[in-house]
Design an enzyme around this catalytic site. Sequence first.
Site: not given
Length: 717
Positions: A183, A319, A332-333, A335, A438, A441, A487, A504, A569
Site C-alpha cells: 500500500e 464496482e 467497501r465491497l 469480496w 484490484d 500487494e 494498480r 488511491d 470514481h
Amino acid sequence: MSDAFPQQQGVSGFVAKGSVGVTGRFVVAGPEDKGGGFDLLLGDRVILRHRVEAPAFRIAKGNPSVTMVRGNFRMEDAPSDERALRYMVLPQAAMTRIGWADGIAGNLDKGFVFLSDSPDGPPLLDLFFTLDMSLFNANGRDPSFDRISVDWVVEPNTMVWGGGEQMSHLALNGRNFPMWTSEPGVGREPGTALTDVMSADGSFAGGDFWTTNYPQPTMIFSGGHAVQIENSCYTELDLTSAGRATTRLWTGSADFALFVGRDVADLVGQLARDAGQRPALPDWTAGGAIVGLKDGGNSFERLEKIIAAGAAVAGLWCEDWVGIRQTSFGRRLFWDWQWNAARYPNLPERIAELKARGIRFLGYVNPYLAVDGPQYAEAEQLGYLALKQDSDEPFAVDFGEFGAGVVDFTNPAAAAWFAEEIIGKQMIDFGLDGWMADFGEYLPVDLRLHDGDPMEMHNRWPVLWAEVNHRAVASRGKTGEVVWFMRAGFTGVQAYCPLLWAGDQSVDFSRHDGIGTVITAALSSGLVGNAFSHSDVGGYTSLHGNIRTEELMMRWYELGAFSPVMRTHEGNRPDDNLQIDSTPDLLAGFVRWSRVHEALAPWIRHLRDEATTTGLPAQRALFLHYPDDRETFIIQDQYLYGAELMVAPVIEEGAVSRRVYLPGDSATVWRHVWSGEDRGPGWHVVVAPIGEPPVFYRPDTATAPLFASLKQVRDRQ
C-alpha cells in the site's frame, strides 16, 4: 592490462540485451591495483568499476524483520559478517594465460570471475557473464551469506530514472528506493497531519515518498544504458552517494540484465519488448468517459441523467456489483466475485441494454476471498488457499474489519480455477467488458504456499494476478475487447496488463498523495514498458475531514481528458464527497471534458498503435523526445502526449496560471490550444483558469487540425 577478453578464447564480450550493436566488455585493471580490479563497459562507457581499494561487490548475512499491517510493510535488517570482496582469485593456468604472474583475471574460457575478501582466500562469489543476453549472475558459494550489494557507476551529470511506478520523484538521484510492493499509504509525507494520524496506531499506513503499489528494480541512465535486476526479492536502489548507485538484494544469488541504446527512448522500447507483447487497449475505451458509480440500481438512473446532459460515455463502472460492506474506512465491497442481485436487480438485462447503445459495463475483482462468502468455502474445500505455516488451515489476511483468504496462484490448479470459474464464468460470460483488478500487494511473508518462498513470491504476486486475468480474457477470445486495470505490479506485469491506474490518491492537491502524483506515476511506469496509465478522476481516499472541492474535481476532469482512459470514481466515502452529478456546474464540467476526451479518440488509437511498434508510452517524459535538453530531465508535472501534444495540468490549489516548459530548437513552434497563440522553446508563464489547462501542439504536423478542433469541442453547448 586493459584488453577485453580475447576473441579466440570465446569471451570477446557480450552483446547487451536488445542492444543496437554496442558490445559489452570486461576489462581487467592494471597491476597497480594489486590483485583484482576490473571494469564492465558498454561501448566506451564504464558502468561498473571494481577495485581493491573500492570494491563494487559485498556480501553479508541477513537478519530480517518484516512487519505487515493491512498491506503496509516495515522492512528492517541487521546484517552481520559483511565482507567486501576485493580480490579476483583464479587457477594459476588462467593467470598465466593472460600474462599475469601475481594473479588477477577471469576464467576466460567460460566467462567466470571469482571474488574473495582476501588475496589467498577461497572464492565467495562467482560472477558469470553470458555472451548472448548481456546477463550476469552473482552467485554466492556459502548459502549463509544471503545479502549481495553491487555498486554501479553514476557519472557526473548523469540522471537515473526507473524504480517502477513512483509517485513522488521521477528522478532517483539522491534517494533510496526500496523495491517492495505495498500500500502506498495516505499522505505519504511523514511530518504532515494526515500522514502522521494514519500511522499513529502503529500501522505505518501514512506511507513515505518511496512506498508504491508497483516497484520495479530497473535503473535507466541518461547516458544511454539501463540495469535491470531480474530477481523478485526485496531490493533497494540507493542513489544517496555521489558517483554510484548501490543495489542491495536480500538474496545470495542475483541476476542483472544490461541494456544499451541510442538514447533513453530506445532503451524504453527495449525494456518494453523485453517485458513481452502487451494486450491491446480496446477501441471503445476512447469513445468517451467511463463513469464510476456505486449506488446500486440507482446507478443506471443517474447515468441516464449524465448522458442526457450531453456527456460522452463509453462505459458504466459499478464496482459494487458484488454488494457492499460498510466499514469505518468507508463503503467497501463484499469480496465474493459474482452478481449481487439484491443490490443490482435485473443486471443482465441492464448490461445488454447499455451495450446495444454502445456503452459497456465494468465491474470489480481482486485476488482474495472474504471468509464469510461462498467462494471462500469452495476454494477452501478444493485446497486452493494459502495456508498457515504451522497448520493446514487457510491463512486469513486482515483487510481492516474483515478477513480474506489468499487464492494460491503458485498452485496451477488454483490459478486455472480463478481464471475460469470466477473471471471467466462469473464476469466475462455474465456480460462484463472490463473491471478493476484490484490489490495484489498484500501477500504476507508468514504463510505457506503451494510452491515457493513468500519472501521471494511477494513481489511476483501482482504478476501472477495479472496473468490470471489475462488468461481468463484470452480463453474467451476477448483480448483487445475487454479492458481491465491494475494498480499493483512488478517486472513482467507489462506482458499481461493492458492498463494501469495510479492507485488511491487522496482527494486533494497534496504534494505526495494528491492529483499531481498521477502524472509522475504515468511517466515513471511508462519508462519501464507500461504504455497506458490513468487515474481515479476526483481521487479516492477521503479521511479525517479531507473531502473533495469543486476546484479539485474540475482540475481532475482536465487531467483525465488528456489521459488514455478517462474514468471517474466516487471514492471510499461517496456520501461525504462531491460527485460528477452533485451540482449543475460539476455536471457541465464533466460533460465538457468527456467530449474533449472523445474527440481525442483518433489520437489515442494512434498512440496505442505506436506503443505496439515502438514500446513508447502514451504519456511521455519530455526527455524521451528531447534527450539532449537537460532542462527536461527533472520535469515531472507535465508530459508529452505523444510527440506532438504537450499537456501541463494545473495541480496546485488556487492556481490560475503555471510555468510550462516547451522544448525544441529555435525553429520549433508550439501553439496554445485555447488561444491559438504561438510560443517558442523555453519557460513560459501560461494563464490557466479553470477550464483552460495549458495544452500546446505542434502546428506543423498532420494532426494539428485535430488538436485545433479541441477548443470548439470544449465550448460546444
